[in-house]
Design an enzyme around this catalytic site. Structure first.
Site, PDB file in Angstrom:
ATOM      1  N   LYS A 111      54.982  13.450  30.027  1.00 53.27           N
ATOM      2  CA  LYS A 111      54.084  13.517  31.625  1.00 53.27           C
ATOM      3  C   LYS A 111      55.670  13.195  32.849  1.00 53.27           C
ATOM      4  O   LYS A 111      54.978  14.397  33.665  1.00 53.27           O
ATOM      5  CB  LYS A 111      53.873  12.803  31.477  1.00 53.27           C
ATOM      6  CG  LYS A 111      52.443  12.728  31.304  1.00 53.27           C
ATOM      7  CD  LYS A 111      51.623  11.198  31.065  1.00 53.27           C
ATOM      8  CE  LYS A 111      49.947  11.040  30.355  1.00 53.27           C
ATOM      9  NZ  LYS A 111      48.937  10.000  30.653  1.00 53.27           N
ATOM     10  N   LYS A 192      40.815  14.767  21.951  1.00 55.48           N
ATOM     11  CA  LYS A 192      39.919  13.708  21.677  1.00 55.48           C
ATOM     12  C   LYS A 192      38.929  13.578  23.489  1.00 55.48           C
ATOM     13  O   LYS A 192      39.161  14.006  24.265  1.00 55.48           O
ATOM     14  CB  LYS A 192      40.944  12.075  22.776  1.00 55.48           C
ATOM     15  CG  LYS A 192      41.582  11.582  21.452  1.00 55.48           C
ATOM     16  CD  LYS A 192      42.500  10.492  21.397  1.00 55.48           C
ATOM     17  CE  LYS A 192      41.121   9.627  22.205  1.00 55.48           C
ATOM     18  NZ  LYS A 192      42.706   8.081  22.989  1.00 55.48           N
ATOM     19  N   LYS A 195      39.245  10.534  29.897  1.00 54.76           N
ATOM     20  CA  LYS A 195      38.461  10.846  31.512  1.00 54.76           C
ATOM     21  C   LYS A 195      38.928  11.421  32.350  1.00 54.76           C
ATOM     22  O   LYS A 195      38.391  11.767  33.281  1.00 54.76           O
ATOM     23  CB  LYS A 195      38.341   9.152  31.897  1.00 54.76           C
ATOM     24  CG  LYS A 195      37.443   8.160  31.209  1.00 54.76           C
ATOM     25  CD  LYS A 195      38.011   6.803  32.060  1.00 54.76           C
ATOM     26  CE  LYS A 195      39.769   6.077  31.498  1.00 54.76           C
ATOM     27  NZ  LYS A 195      39.670   4.818  32.047  1.00 54.76           N
TER      28      LYS A 195
END
Length: 327
Positions: A111, A192, A195
């Site tokens: 990230k 996966k 959210k």
């Protein structure tokens, strides 16, 4: 009684992967462990977030966890920022960790590595996560596959600190659910359920209506050979559905697969099982949302219980490092 700790970040609505992969085991652990669960709102600050959204999401996460079965009379449920020892211990552990360790953390490399504008907190938040764990003398920490590296860092820091300064921290062990630990996106079954990074149609929210659950399951990706068997490599979409039904009905994926000849029948039964699995959560959630005073009381009690343990651990660590006690 062994102590268990885990947390959830208020980064969006909780989904089926959160429930089956973590929260359901938290509910079970609260009855046979000394259980501490927190909403880690400080972790949410590593990226840009609207303050009003963060407050709302934090409260929503608390309500969702209680709706899912956490009992504040049995476990300790609290918000991370309500216990000031979390950032205080983080500093002591940052003075124990090395730059090399943090550079090797996979999530930072994915990230933020190479981006000079990335927030320092994104680089150091694994140390805050270690502080979350070590403050409570946690024996076991439920983790998914993507969190194992962070737990290993916590273990390494605890062992290093103990070697340098004396026996201060409990070295925690990982606890991974055997079934339902890795729920995949219904539209992209090699990823996966998430959210923040999942597909809207492939993510079953914990509070989805029965109609919405049915729609998403019916549209779930499978394959074209028509054979119902559990084979995650060759048939990831179908295998994900089998794993979900197995987790919802306390069976193994192979046991589930033997009962079906057609994909449609499997999807029908999975939809019905998920609707019933999540029905109590939706109903309890509606009750809690209507009583904000009860939520405030839960958080106040949780902060007091967590703070009593955390402050004792912090004092022990601070004194071991040579800091002069206050008062």
């Amino acid at each position: 009684m062994a102590r268990v700790l885990s947390g959830v970040q208020p980064s969006g609505a909780l989904h089926l992967g959160n429930y089956l992969g973590a929260i359901r085991s938290w509910v079970a652990h609260q009855h046979d462990h000394d259980a501490f669960y927190c909403v880690v709102d400080l972790h949410a600050l590593t990226v840009d977030v609207d303050p009003a959204d963060l407050r709302a999401r934090t409260l929503d996460a608390v309500i969702d966890l209680v709706a899912a079965g956490l009992d504040p009379e049995v476990c300790t449920l609290f918000v991370q920022s309500h216990v000031p020892e979390h950032p205080r211990l983080t500093w002591l552990l940052e003075c124990t960790a090395s730059m090399g360790e943090l550079r090797r953390m996979t999530q930072f490399k994915d990230k933020g590595a190479g981006n000079e504008g990335v927030r320092v907190g994104l680089f150091t938040y694994p140390v805050l996560m270690a502080a979350d764990i070590l403050l409570y003398d946690s024996d076991r920490v439920p983790v998914g596959d993507d969190q194992r590296q962070h737990l290993e860092l916590a273990r390494d820091l605890a062992q290093r600190f103990n070697f340098r300064y004396g026996d201060v921290f409990t070295v925690p062990e990982a606890a991974v659910p055997a079934t339902g630990a890795r729920v995949m996106d219904l539209q992209e079954p090699t990823r996966k359920m998430s959210k923040t990074g999942g597909t809207p149609l492939g993510t079953v929210q914990m509070l989805d209506s029965p109609e919405e659950i049915d729609r998403k399951v019916k549209k779930a990706v499978t394959d074209t050979d028509g054979e119902v068997r559990f084979d995650p490599e060759a048939k990831p979409g179908l295998s994900n559905l089998l794993e979900l039904l197995a987790a919802a009905t306390d069976r193994t994926p192979d046991e589930v697969a033997t009962g079906y000849q057609r994909y449609g029948d499997l999807k029908r039964d999975l939809s019905e099982a998920l609707v019933e699995l999540l029905r109590p959560v939706r109903e309890r959630r509606a009750e809690l949302a209507a009583d904000p005073g009860a939520v405030s009381a839960i958080l106040a009690a949780g902060a007091a219980k967590a703070g009593a343990v955390a402050s004792a651990t912090y004092r022990r660590a601070a004194e071991a490092m040579g800091l002069v006690p206050a008062g």
